[in-house]
Design an enzyme around this catalytic site. Structure first.
Site, PDB file in Angstrom:
ATOM      1  N   LYS A   1      -2.296  -1.726   7.634  1.00 53.03           N
ATOM      2  CA  LYS A   1      -3.732  -1.527   7.826  1.00 53.03           C
ATOM      3  C   LYS A   1      -4.257  -2.495   8.882  1.00 53.03           C
ATOM      4  O   LYS A   1      -3.931  -3.681   8.855  1.00 53.03           O
ATOM      5  CB  LYS A   1      -4.472  -1.741   6.497  1.00 53.03           C
TER       6      LYS A   1
ATOM      7  N   HIS B   1      -4.494  -9.374   4.091  1.00 55.97           N
ATOM      8  CA  HIS B   1      -5.956  -9.373   4.173  1.00 55.97           C
ATOM      9  C   HIS B   1      -6.421 -10.229   5.347  1.00 55.97           C
ATOM     10  O   HIS B   1      -5.909 -11.325   5.567  1.00 55.97           O
ATOM     11  CB  HIS B   1      -6.574  -9.941   2.887  1.00 55.97           C
TER      12      HIS B   1
ATOM     13  N   TYR C   1      -9.620 -11.124  -6.807  1.00 55.02           N
ATOM     14  CA  TYR C   1      -8.659 -11.220  -7.917  1.00 55.02           C
ATOM     15  C   TYR C   1      -8.959 -12.404  -8.836  1.00 55.02           C
ATOM     16  O   TYR C   1      -8.476 -12.440  -9.961  1.00 55.02           O
ATOM     17  CB  TYR C   1      -7.234 -11.285  -7.370  1.00 55.02           C
TER      18      TYR C   1
ATOM     19  N   ARG D   1      -0.656  -2.582  -6.671  1.00 55.68           N
ATOM     20  CA  ARG D   1      -0.903  -3.630  -5.671  1.00 55.68           C
ATOM     21  C   ARG D   1      -1.900  -4.650  -6.209  1.00 55.68           C
ATOM     22  O   ARG D   1      -1.702  -5.858  -6.069  1.00 55.68           O
ATOM     23  CB  ARG D   1      -1.411  -2.985  -4.386  1.00 55.68           C
TER      24      ARG D   1
ATOM     25  N   HIS E   1      -2.371   2.386  -6.215  1.00 56.62           N
ATOM     26  CA  HIS E   1      -2.955   1.161  -5.649  1.00 56.62           C
ATOM     27  C   HIS E   1      -3.198   0.103  -6.725  1.00 56.62           C
ATOM     28  O   HIS E   1      -3.277  -1.090  -6.418  1.00 56.62           O
ATOM     29  CB  HIS E   1      -4.260   1.494  -4.928  1.00 56.62           C
TER      30      HIS E   1
ATOM     31  N   ARG F   1       0.869  -1.182   0.000  1.00 57.85           N
ATOM     32  CA  ARG F   1       0.000   0.000   0.000  1.00 57.85           C
ATOM     33  C   ARG F   1       0.898   1.222   0.000  1.00 57.85           C
ATOM     34  O   ARG F   1       2.020   1.188   0.510  1.00 57.85           O
ATOM     35  CB  ARG F   1      -0.903   0.018   1.234  1.00 57.85           C
TER      36      ARG F   1
END
Length: 365
Positions: A243, A334, A343, A311, A308, A218
């Site tokens: 995050k 995640h 994805y 990524r 982004h 990120r």
């Protein structure tokens, strides 16, 4: 219906103004001193100063404007102004979300939501009711045409305001949250990524984007990297407090390491791997965004993309290369596998095996 006028900072000297085309809005924009039309970005640009900001606010007082959090915008000629009680409320709100462990970025966003809510409702804090939230949410969704993600974040901030600051328990009961939008990310092909990376001449810029793509970082993570976070012996990058306040490791590419070594040898950064303009500070996220925007332009790629997107492309290219989804989830940090599963919807691996009925028809004729 609101035309979705949005204002954000381009740099310290310029602000960008975007909206769906409307001839009346264009006529008003042209009244602002120093305004110019940015043909390449398809947006209006005005000087980043109090005079222009006040002109803009007054011209579009009825339409309403979505201001980026970094802009000190006025509340309008007849708008409700924050007095000492409301400023105290924001101070208390700030303390509570700090104690909850929210990141600086999230705290800033939440305080911005609360400030805009109070200015919209035009009531002293002790008079705020549940119906005021419903009224504001309808304003965001119907008039401002805000995204559902933006409206949901506003609702989350107001829940904390009512429950923890104003002590109005269960105030958001029966207020439905906007349905989460399911949008697929834009993906750059490997050839497009390579073209972007090869267009970079500045060593610092090369190191930045090479690291972001090669490790799926990120933008907030790459600017906060320190020298010691790069483990060249184990070929890993240590992401500290990413995050969700989580530490994790991700892969260090050999090609990216070579670019990084070249950059470090010349620039010799001390504390932060990518220092900013102010001494002792790391590079701003907006600076990285500008680096990418310029690289995209130099590479002559017209596909809509942001930092982004690198990524997203990293994850998609790993999936197409056969990497297990569970490992990709771990590299990206995640919490849920459902987040990573997006994805599978943009990967060309399975879709490329499907033949269009038109091709079958032509071949059989």
């Amino acid at each position: 219906m609101n035309s979705g006028i949005k204002v954000f900072e381009v740099d310290k000297e310029k602000l960008a103004v975007t909206f769906s085309y409307n001839s009346k809005i264009v006529e008003k924009i042209k009244k602002i001193d120093g305004r110019i039309w940015d043909q390449e970005q398809k947006r209006w640009v005005i000087p980043n100063n109090s005079v222009s900001i006040n002109q803009l606010a007054k011209l579009f007082e009825k339409e309403g404007i979505i201001w980026a959090d970094e802009i000190n915008y006025p509340s309008g000629h007849d708008a409700y102004s924050l007095d000492s009680d409301e400023n105290q409320l924001l101070t208390e709100m700030g303390k509570i979300i700090t104690l909850k462990g929210y990141s600086l970025k999230t705290r800033k966003a939440y305080l911005g939501h609360v400030k805009r809510f109070i200015e919209f409702i035009k009531k002293p804090p002790y008079q705020l009711e549940k119906e005021d939230i419903s009224k504001y949410m309808l304003f965001l969704l119907e008039e401002q045409e805000s995204s559902h993600a933006y409206a949901n974040q506003a609702l989350s901030s107001l829940k904390i305001l009512y429950d923890s600051v104003l002590d109005k328990e269960k105030v958001d009961f029966n207020i439905p949250r906007p349905k989460k939008e399911r949008k697929l990310p834009n993906i750059l092909s490997q050839e497009e990524v390579l073209t972007i990376l090869q267009s970079l001449k500045n060593k610092k810029h090369r190191a930045l984007l090479f690291l972001i793509y090669s490790a799926g970082l990120r933008v907030g993570e790459v600017v906060r990297l320190k020298i010691e976070d790069i483990d060249s012996k184990r070929m890993l990058i240590h992401i500290r407090q990413g995050k969700g306040r989580k530490d994790r490791y991700t892969i260090l590419s050999e090609a990216a390491l070579n670019i990084l070594r070249e950059y470090v040898r010349v620039e010799r950064p001390q504390k932060w791997l990518f220092p900013g303009g102010k001494e002792g500070n790391f590079l701003t996220e907006r600076s990285v965004q500008r680096v990418f925007e310029n690289a995209l332009k130099d590479a002559k790629i017209i596909k809509k993309a942001s930092v982004h997107t690198l990524r997203h492309s990293f994850a998609t290219h790993l999936l197409e290369g056969g990497t297990d989804l569970r490992y990709i989830q771990e590299l990206l940090g995640h919490n849920s596998s459902k987040t990573t599963e997006i994805y599978t919807h943009v990967s060309k691996t399975n879709l490329s095996k499907i033949e269009s009925p038109l091709d079958s028809l032509i071949k059989g004729s």
